[in-house]
Design a protein around this motif. Sequence first.
Motif, mmCIF file in Angstrom:
data_model
loop_
_atom_site.group_PDB
_atom_site.id
_atom_site.type_symbol
_atom_site.label_atom_id
_atom_site.label_comp_id
_atom_site.label_asym_id
_atom_site.label_seq_id
_atom_site.Cartn_x
_atom_site.Cartn_y
_atom_site.Cartn_z
ATOM 1 N N GLY A 144 -3.514 8.197 6.455
ATOM 2 C CA GLY A 144 -3.352 7.912 5.035
ATOM 3 C C GLY A 144 -1.918 7.589 4.670
ATOM 4 N N LEU A 145 -0.976 8.329 5.267
ATOM 5 C CA LEU A 145 0.442 8.069 5.009
ATOM 6 C C LEU A 145 0.848 6.695 5.532
ATOM 7 C CD1 LEU A 145 3.162 9.132 3.994
ATOM 8 C CD2 LEU A 145 3.521 10.165 6.238
ATOM 9 N N ALA A 146 0.373 6.317 6.715
ATOM 10 C CA ALA A 146 0.685 5.010 7.285
ATOM 11 C C ALA A 146 0.149 3.893 6.390
ATOM 12 C CB ALA A 146 0.101 4.883 8.691
ATOM 13 N N GLY A 147 -1.071 4.068 5.882
ATOM 14 C CA GLY A 147 -1.637 3.069 4.982
ATOM 15 C C GLY A 147 -0.843 2.940 3.696
ATOM 16 N N ALA A 148 -0.420 4.079 3.142
ATOM 17 C CA ALA A 148 0.365 4.058 1.903
ATOM 18 C C ALA A 148 1.712 3.377 2.111
ATOM 19 C CB ALA A 148 0.558 5.485 1.389
ATOM 20 N N LEU A 149 2.380 3.688 3.225
ATOM 21 C CA LEU A 149 3.671 3.056 3.514
ATOM 22 C C LEU A 149 3.514 1.556 3.736
ATOM 23 C CD1 LEU A 149 5.283 5.706 5.899
ATOM 24 C CD2 LEU A 149 5.901 5.227 3.520
ATOM 25 N N ALA A 150 2.432 1.153 4.407
ATOM 26 C CA ALA A 150 2.199 -0.275 4.620
ATOM 27 C C ALA A 150 1.946 -0.987 3.294
ATOM 28 C CB ALA A 150 1.015 -0.479 5.561
ATOM 29 N N TRP A 151 1.246 -0.316 2.386
ATOM 30 C CA TRP A 151 1.004 -0.923 1.066
ATOM 31 C C TRP A 151 2.310 -1.095 0.301
ATOM 32 C CZ3 TRP A 151 1.761 1.117 -3.914
ATOM 33 C CH2 TRP A 151 1.275 0.312 -4.945
ATOM 34 N N LEU A 152 3.171 -0.079 0.352
ATOM 35 C CA LEU A 152 4.467 -0.186 -0.325
ATOM 36 C C LEU A 152 5.324 -1.285 0.287
ATOM 37 C CD1 LEU A 152 5.359 3.598 -0.759
ATOM 38 C CD2 LEU A 152 4.763 1.986 -2.573
ATOM 39 N N ALA A 153 5.232 -1.432 1.618
ATOM 40 C CA ALA A 153 6.071 -2.416 2.301
ATOM 41 C C ALA A 153 5.602 -3.850 2.079
ATOM 42 C CB ALA A 153 6.099 -2.127 3.802
ATOM 43 N N THR A 154 4.310 -4.041 1.828
ATOM 44 C CA THR A 154 3.785 -5.409 1.733
ATOM 45 C C THR A 154 3.472 -5.831 0.315
ATOM 46 O OG1 THR A 154 1.524 -4.542 2.126
ATOM 47 C CG2 THR A 154 2.769 -5.330 4.037
ATOM 48 N N ARG A 155 3.624 -4.960 -0.662
ATOM 49 C CA ARG A 155 3.334 -5.376 -2.030
ATOM 50 C C ARG A 155 4.386 -6.377 -2.486
ATOM 51 N NH1 ARG A 155 5.246 -0.386 -5.956
ATOM 52 N NH2 ARG A 155 7.337 -0.156 -5.096
#
Length: 354
Positions: A144-155
């Motif tokens: 879940g943390l990896a998904g959240a960080l990826a979302w922040l990085a690609t928004r």
Amino acid sequence: MRDEEPAGEPAPVEQVRRGALWGAVVWTLGVAALLVAMPMSARDRLPDRVATHWSGSRPDGSMPLATAALFPAAIWLLVAVALAVALRFRTGQARGLAGPVLAATGVLLSGAQASIVRANLDRARWLDAAPMGFEVVLIIVAAGLAGALAWLATRRPTTTGTGTGTGMGTGLVIGSTAPAARPGAPVLEPRAGERLVWLSQASNHWMQTLSSVLGLLSVPGVMLAASGRTGSVDWRAVTCFGLGAVVTLLCSSVRVRVTEAGLHVGFGPFGWPARRLAPAELVSARVERLTARQAGGWGYRVHRGGSIVFLRRGECLVVRTVRGRDFAVSVDDAERGAALLNALIARTAGTSTR
């Protein structure tokens, strides 16, 4: 008010997407290789059939070792292909989900595979596999943390202005551009009451790919430790690769913003860390065309006259600080950014002399 936007897709966005594509390819292939390598590299310490499912604390399902190695890799590749198809035919809807799904699924499957290897390690039969417990919660949280960080990085970064209008995108200036006061030092003359905003970004997809490769080189050591094979881990190499991946990633892209607060340069996919320079800290802004040789190399470079963030050759926004040092960043549409900064510097200087 003039709201200019170049025809077609801005070059910085193309660079970001190209870097993201290469990063996704490296991540996909690396995770697939890792899922197969973890059990196969420990096959001399694993039973012929390994426990792959638990009911409570007791194993109640198993697979042959080869199947246990290939099955999660096949699932992972199916997820990657499904995302690729979605991006091809549902670009707008899938783009925001691709990064988070790849990150979360990759971490989830890798963590699960490491836990399976650890539970079966040095067991004579799969029925004797160690129970699963708190590690399951840790794997889910990490995914879940990896998904959240990826979302922040690609928004997509956005900005909104008020007053004469609103804007969002790369290279937006609300105002009118006057002739440059001198070559290389463009000046913008805003009308009273106008709020000015300029955005741009740049990335180097080769550096992003290198970061992905270094990160993947550090992952096997972490997974070996998670699977219980701590004797096979060279923590010095893992640390070097991991730190190298983080540093390279932070130096591989920038998000540049000029507002009434001054210049803001955010590093890496999260825009952090960042360097901020208020108009009162600046003397002037200009545009220079530089090559990698003139800049001293790629990434963040420090020299006697100041520092530079160099990601691609061509236009660079260069500011001179009151301390007499230059700070440069290679970014598209640098002329309008410099023009706005010069207007803000002039306005600040005029206010301070009253």
